[in-house]
Scaffold this active site. Structure first.
Site, mmCIF file in Angstrom:
data_model
loop_
_atom_site.group_PDB
_atom_site.id
_atom_site.type_symbol
_atom_site.label_atom_id
_atom_site.label_comp_id
_atom_site.label_asym_id
_atom_site.label_seq_id
_atom_site.Cartn_x
_atom_site.Cartn_y
_atom_site.Cartn_z
ATOM 1 N N ASP A 67 -4.122 16.324 -10.174
ATOM 2 C CA ASP A 67 -2.798 15.433 -9.480
ATOM 3 C C ASP A 67 -2.149 14.766 -10.678
ATOM 4 O O ASP A 67 -2.357 14.712 -11.626
ATOM 5 C CB ASP A 67 -3.482 14.624 -8.408
ATOM 6 C CG ASP A 67 -4.670 13.731 -8.913
ATOM 7 O OD1 ASP A 67 -5.122 13.717 -10.150
ATOM 8 O OD2 ASP A 67 -5.265 12.987 -7.957
ATOM 9 N N ASN A 133 -11.736 5.760 0.270
ATOM 10 C CA ASN A 133 -11.516 5.937 1.375
ATOM 11 C C ASN A 133 -12.001 7.627 1.590
ATOM 12 O O ASN A 133 -11.409 8.346 2.412
ATOM 13 C CB ASN A 133 -9.857 5.918 2.030
ATOM 14 C CG ASN A 133 -8.947 6.696 1.083
ATOM 15 O OD1 ASN A 133 -9.349 7.469 0.117
ATOM 16 N ND2 ASN A 133 -7.750 6.598 1.100
ATOM 17 N N GLU A 140 -5.792 12.643 0.736
ATOM 18 C CA GLU A 140 -5.887 11.348 1.706
ATOM 19 C C GLU A 140 -6.790 11.759 2.939
ATOM 20 O O GLU A 140 -6.523 12.922 3.445
ATOM 21 C CB GLU A 140 -4.576 10.550 1.945
ATOM 22 C CG GLU A 140 -4.065 10.101 0.645
ATOM 23 C CD GLU A 140 -4.696 8.873 0.154
ATOM 24 O OE1 GLU A 140 -6.022 8.495 0.226
ATOM 25 O OE2 GLU A 140 -4.083 8.169 -0.532
HETATM 26 C C1 GLP Z 1 -7.110 8.112 -7.837
HETATM 27 C C2 GLP Z 1 -7.123 9.688 -8.371
HETATM 28 C C3 GLP Z 1 -8.449 10.328 -8.148
HETATM 29 C C4 GLP Z 1 -9.311 9.365 -8.465
HETATM 30 C C5 GLP Z 1 -9.484 8.067 -7.653
HETATM 31 C C6 GLP Z 1 -10.809 7.320 -8.112
HETATM 32 O O1 GLP Z 1 -6.488 7.840 -6.687
HETATM 33 N N1 GLP Z 1 -6.268 10.110 -8.030
HETATM 34 O O2 GLP Z 1 -8.633 11.639 -8.725
HETATM 35 O O3 GLP Z 1 -10.704 10.006 -8.328
HETATM 36 O O4 GLP Z 1 -8.362 7.477 -7.831
HETATM 37 O O5 GLP Z 1 -10.590 6.673 -9.169
HETATM 38 P P1 GLP Z 1 -11.287 5.741 -9.930
HETATM 39 O O6 GLP Z 1 -12.289 6.468 -10.697
HETATM 40 O O7 GLP Z 1 -10.534 4.998 -10.754
HETATM 41 O O8 GLP Z 1 -12.091 4.845 -9.191
#
Ligand code: GLP
Length: 246
Positions: A67, A133, A140
């Site tokens: 993404d 979430n 989402e």
């Molecule tokens: C973001 C990314 C995800 C990621 C998630 C969790 O929103 N788009 O790909 O897995 O956050 O992030 P973190 O690893 O910082 O908890």
């Protein structure tokens, strides 16, 4: 889904790096799906070490990131392009022509989603983090399980969670491009990484809850080759000692 219990973040990163290095050493032209966020940073550090030690080469590896935010230039340290360069690509022997990240600055974002989707070759190993979430990539809750790469409006929960990297909540982009859930599920193998107590509720819901579009990661349980590598803190609500299949 196989669950691997590890003690801490470091061990989680080590286990994931071992799987990826083995994949590349068996098939040097492997395609990897990569994630951003704090969770895979340790994995990327380990891969950099292995590369510097000559234990794995990314020379023929192709990567596709999950993404990217809409509207952030590549020079912005919060863009996922910048993150990937900084945490991985600038430090390994990968051919930049083989690195793919959605372009969140494209004039026509819908067209960019189609272009990106069409480019994705079969992914051998996809790395995933878990949103609080249940989001995977930027899919989402409520996203169709048959979604392909698409444009998303980020939820308040995700913007808030990610605001720790920005000066203020208002600076967090409201939109992003993400691989779709069906796109992600077409990967041959998936590694879901989860660390920390903050994610323990999400992990419990993932393991014990139903497969539902309300909790995107739940669909991973329908894939034959998924491994969840989670540390003690993330697994604290579940009774996993070593390994478990659910
Ligand atoms: C973001 C990314 C995800 C990621 C998630 C969790 O929103 N788009 O790909 O897995 O956050 O992030 P973190 O690893 O910082 O908890």
């Amino acid at each position: 889904m196989k669950i691997i219990y590890v003690n801490d973040y470091d061990e989680m990163s080590e286990r994931a790096a071992t799987i990826i290095a083995k994949q590349i050493n068996q098939a040097p032209n492997s395609t990897l799906g990569l994630a951003t966020g704090a969770t895979p940073e340790g994995l990327y550090q380990k891969l950099i070490q292995l590369n510097k030690q000559g234990k794995v080469s990314f020379k023929d590896v192709t990567t596709f990131n999950l993404d990217e935010y809409v509207g952030l230039p590549h020079t912005d340290k919060n863009s996922y392009r910048y993150f990937m360069n900084n945490h991985l690509f600038d430090h390994i022997d990968i051919n930049r022509n083989n690195v793919h990240i959605p372009n969140g600055l494209a004039d026509d974002l819908e067209e960019e989603c189609k272009r990106y989707e069409a480019k994705i070759k079969e992914i051998d190993v996809q790395v995933l983090g878990l949103g609080l979430n249940g989001h995977i990539g930027f899919n989402e809750p409520g996203t169709s399980f048959s979604s392909r790469t698409h444009l998303v409006s980020l939820t308040d929960s995700t913007r808030k969670a990610n605001s720790r990297y920005f000066q203020k909540l208002d600076d967090v982009p409201r939109m992003a491009i993400t691989m779709g859930i069906e796109t992600i599920l077409e990967s041959k193998r998936l590694i879901l990484l989860v660390s920390g107590e903050e994610k323990s509720e999400a992990v419990e819901r993932l393991v014990n809850g139903n497969i539902s579009e309300d909790f995107p990661a739940s669909i991973l349980k329908s894939h034959p080759e998924v491994v969840l590598i989670a540390d003690k803190a993330a697994l604290k609500r579940l009774n996993v000692q070593n390994e478990l299949v659910c």
